[in-house]
Design an enzyme around this catalytic site. Structure first.
Site, short mmCIF file in Angstrom:
data_model
loop_
_atom_site.label_atom_id
_atom_site.label_comp_id
_atom_site.label_asym_id
_atom_site.label_seq_id
_atom_site.Cartn_x
_atom_site.Cartn_y
_atom_site.Cartn_z
N CYS A 18 -60.16 27.24 106.95
CA CYS A 18 -61.59 26.90 107.00
C CYS A 18 -61.95 25.84 105.96
O CYS A 18 -62.58 24.83 106.28
CB CYS A 18 -62.45 28.14 106.76
SG CYS A 18 -62.24 29.46 107.96
N GLY A 76 -62.20 31.87 100.90
CA GLY A 76 -61.75 32.54 102.12
C GLY A 76 -60.51 31.86 102.66
O GLY A 76 -59.73 31.26 101.92
N CYS A 77 -60.34 31.94 103.95
CA CYS A 77 -59.16 31.38 104.62
C CYS A 77 -59.07 29.88 104.37
O CYS A 77 -60.03 29.15 104.57
CB CYS A 77 -59.26 31.66 106.12
SG CYS A 77 -57.96 30.87 107.07
N PHE A 78 -57.89 29.43 103.94
CA PHE A 78 -57.75 28.00 103.64
C PHE A 78 -57.79 27.12 104.87
O PHE A 78 -58.01 25.92 104.77
CB PHE A 78 -56.55 27.69 102.76
CG PHE A 78 -55.21 28.26 103.15
CD1 PHE A 78 -54.82 28.47 104.46
CD2 PHE A 78 -54.31 28.59 102.15
CE1 PHE A 78 -53.58 28.98 104.79
CE2 PHE A 78 -53.05 29.10 102.46
CZ PHE A 78 -52.69 29.29 103.78
#
Length: 176
Positions: free
Chosen positions: A13, A9-11
């Site tokens: 995070c 997912g979003c880096f």
């Protein structure tokens, strides 16, 4: 030292979590898994580069093993949903492991099977050989630590960091 390249997912995070793991020396957000050299964030967001948002983790295997990193990885994102993590949608948010050696590949295959049994669902995490890593723009680095009051950080990243701290207290190097 060893290197792991993971996308969950979003880096922002994944960087926030892995920066808090004992034995992790550095975590860099970036792009990997695609064919376009030196992509920008804007290009990756078009879904046309083939790249995923990833983190490149340098770690000390005498403190934390690759298998333990993958256990954390599988616990902090949903490896059963293709091209999506929560409200972040697109192939750049896919679950992906880019292995750097045959040993990493073998461990990743074992962990995927383990999590399929544990979750009772097919794990869609891509498992591909590492080819290239393109570091993200500076403003993506340490995003969570620099912007903890940003709504995305409060709503999306905080719960992941807290889940890591709760589920892996012996692996945590920093308390929030």
């Amino acid at each position: 030292m060893e290197v792991a390249t993971l996308g969950g997912g979003c880096f922002w995070c994944t960087e926030a979590v892995f920066k808090r793991v004992k034995g992790v020396v550095s975590v860099k957000p970036g792009y990997s898994g695609g064919k376009v050299p030196n992509p920008t964030y804007e290009e990756v967001c078009t879904d046309e580069t083939g790249h995923a948002e990833v983190v490149q983790i340098t770690f000390d295997p005498s403190v934390i093993t690759y298998r333990e990193l993958l256990e954390i990885f599988f616990e902090i994102h949903d490896p059963t949903t293709p091209n999506r993590q929560g409200n972040d949608v697109g192939s750049q948010y896919r679950s992906i492991i880019l292995y750097h050696s045959e040993e990493q590949k073998k461990i990743a295959e074992e962990m995927i099977k383990l999590y399929e049994r544990k979750l009772g669902k097919k794990v869609v995490t891509e498992l591909v050989p590492f080819e290239a890593f393109y570091e993200a723009e500076d403003y993506h680095h340490d995003f969570y630590d620099k912007h903890k009051n940003y709504p995305y950080c409060k709503l999306v990243i905080d719960p992941k960091v807290k889940k890591f701290m709760k589920n892996f207290p012996d692996k945590a190097s920093i308390r929030i």
